[in-house]
Design a protein around this motif. Structure first.
Motif, PDB file in Angstrom:
ATOM      1  N   THR A  81      19.726 -39.177 -12.579  1.00  0.00           N
ATOM      2  CA  THR A  81      19.968 -38.031 -11.684  1.00  0.00           C
ATOM      3  C   THR A  81      18.691 -37.209 -11.503  1.00  0.00           C
ATOM      4  O   THR A  81      18.723 -35.990 -11.433  1.00  0.00           O
ATOM      5  CB  THR A  81      21.086 -37.123 -12.248  1.00  0.00           C
ATOM      6  OG1 THR A  81      20.682 -36.662 -13.545  1.00  0.00           O
ATOM      7  CG2 THR A  81      22.403 -37.847 -12.327  1.00  0.00           C
ATOM      8  N   ASP A  84      17.543 -34.321  -7.737  1.00  0.00           N
ATOM      9  CA  ASP A  84      18.651 -33.381  -7.568  1.00  0.00           C
ATOM     10  C   ASP A  84      18.519 -32.661  -6.214  1.00  0.00           C
ATOM     11  O   ASP A  84      17.901 -31.608  -6.110  1.00  0.00           O
ATOM     12  CB  ASP A  84      18.643 -32.385  -8.723  1.00  0.00           C
ATOM     13  CG  ASP A  84      19.809 -31.417  -8.682  1.00  0.00           C
ATOM     14  OD1 ASP A  84      20.589 -31.440  -7.710  1.00  0.00           O
ATOM     15  OD2 ASP A  84      19.932 -30.626  -9.641  1.00  0.00           O
ATOM     16  N   ASP A  86      20.796 -31.084  -4.395  1.00  0.00           N
ATOM     17  CA  ASP A  86      21.472 -29.783  -4.316  1.00  0.00           C
ATOM     18  C   ASP A  86      20.556 -28.654  -4.790  1.00  0.00           C
ATOM     19  O   ASP A  86      20.390 -27.637  -4.111  1.00  0.00           O
ATOM     20  CB  ASP A  86      22.765 -29.789  -5.128  1.00  0.00           C
ATOM     21  CG  ASP A  86      23.826 -30.692  -4.528  1.00  0.00           C
ATOM     22  OD1 ASP A  86      23.799 -30.894  -3.296  1.00  0.00           O
ATOM     23  OD2 ASP A  86      24.670 -31.188  -5.287  1.00  0.00           O
ATOM     24  N   THR A  87      19.952 -28.839  -5.940  1.00  0.00           N
ATOM     25  CA  THR A  87      19.041 -27.819  -6.470  1.00  0.00           C
ATOM     26  C   THR A  87      17.797 -27.700  -5.593  1.00  0.00           C
ATOM     27  O   THR A  87      17.340 -26.591  -5.299  1.00  0.00           O
ATOM     28  CB  THR A  87      18.638 -28.152  -7.917  1.00  0.00           C
ATOM     29  OG1 THR A  87      19.825 -28.173  -8.720  1.00  0.00           O
ATOM     30  CG2 THR A  87      17.665 -27.139  -8.474  1.00  0.00           C
ATOM     31  N   LEU A  89      17.465 -28.276  -2.379  1.00  0.00           N
ATOM     32  CA  LEU A  89      17.773 -27.579  -1.132  1.00  0.00           C
ATOM     33  C   LEU A  89      17.952 -26.084  -1.361  1.00  0.00           C
ATOM     34  O   LEU A  89      17.523 -25.265  -0.538  1.00  0.00           O
ATOM     35  CB  LEU A  89      19.004 -28.192  -0.461  1.00  0.00           C
ATOM     36  CG  LEU A  89      18.786 -29.599   0.092  1.00  0.00           C
ATOM     37  CD1 LEU A  89      20.106 -30.189   0.582  1.00  0.00           C
ATOM     38  CD2 LEU A  89      17.741 -29.593   1.205  1.00  0.00           C
ATOM     39  N   ASP A  90      18.559 -25.698  -2.472  1.00  0.00           N
ATOM     40  CA  ASP A  90      18.657 -24.274  -2.811  1.00  0.00           C
ATOM     41  C   ASP A  90      17.270 -23.670  -2.993  1.00  0.00           C
ATOM     42  O   ASP A  90      16.991 -22.568  -2.518  1.00  0.00           O
ATOM     43  CB  ASP A  90      19.482 -24.067  -4.082  1.00  0.00           C
ATOM     44  CG  ASP A  90      20.970 -24.279  -3.868  1.00  0.00           C
ATOM     45  OD1 ASP A  90      21.419 -24.244  -2.698  1.00  0.00           O
ATOM     46  OD2 ASP A  90      21.671 -24.487  -4.878  1.00  0.00           O
TER      47      ASP A  90
END
Length: 108
Positions: A81, A84, A86-87, A89-90
């Motif tokens: 993983t 990441d 999601d992280t 893009l944040d």
């Protein structure tokens, strides 16, 4: 294998530049690029800026040539993983001074 990755990066940026030039009313100063990756090591993965926002696509292409594959200490490290999204893009969202929703030029 590394040469293939470098060739793919250069090709993708060249294609982007050619496509941007073909868009009606898209002058050199109206297109820009910034480049990030996930880091060089899975042990310290995170968003890493490779190239600051600029309309100098040639320099972006040169910066992209320095991107290397992320190293991992062993197979299945962190259950594979390491990228990441999601992280990332944040984190990218916080890099953009005024993020929009993409529905218009005033909300890019």
């Amino acid at each position: 294998m590394q040469t293939d990755v470098d060739d793919a990066k250069s090709h993708a940026l060249t294609t982007f530049d050619q496509q941007a030039k073909s868009v009606t009313n898209c002058s050199v100063g109206s297109r820009s690029m910034t480049i990030y990756d996930f880091g060089t090591s899975a042990r310290q993965a995170g968003l890493k800026r490779i190239f600051r926002l600029s309309s100098d696509i040639s320099s972006a292409k040169s910066a992209a040539a320095d991107i290397d594959l992320m190293s991992v200490p062993y197979q299945n490290y962190a259950d594979d993983t390491d990228t990441d999204f999601d992280t990332a893009l944040d984190e990218i969202n916080s890099e953009i001074s005024t993020p929009g929703d993409g529905t218009s030029s005033s909300s890019p």
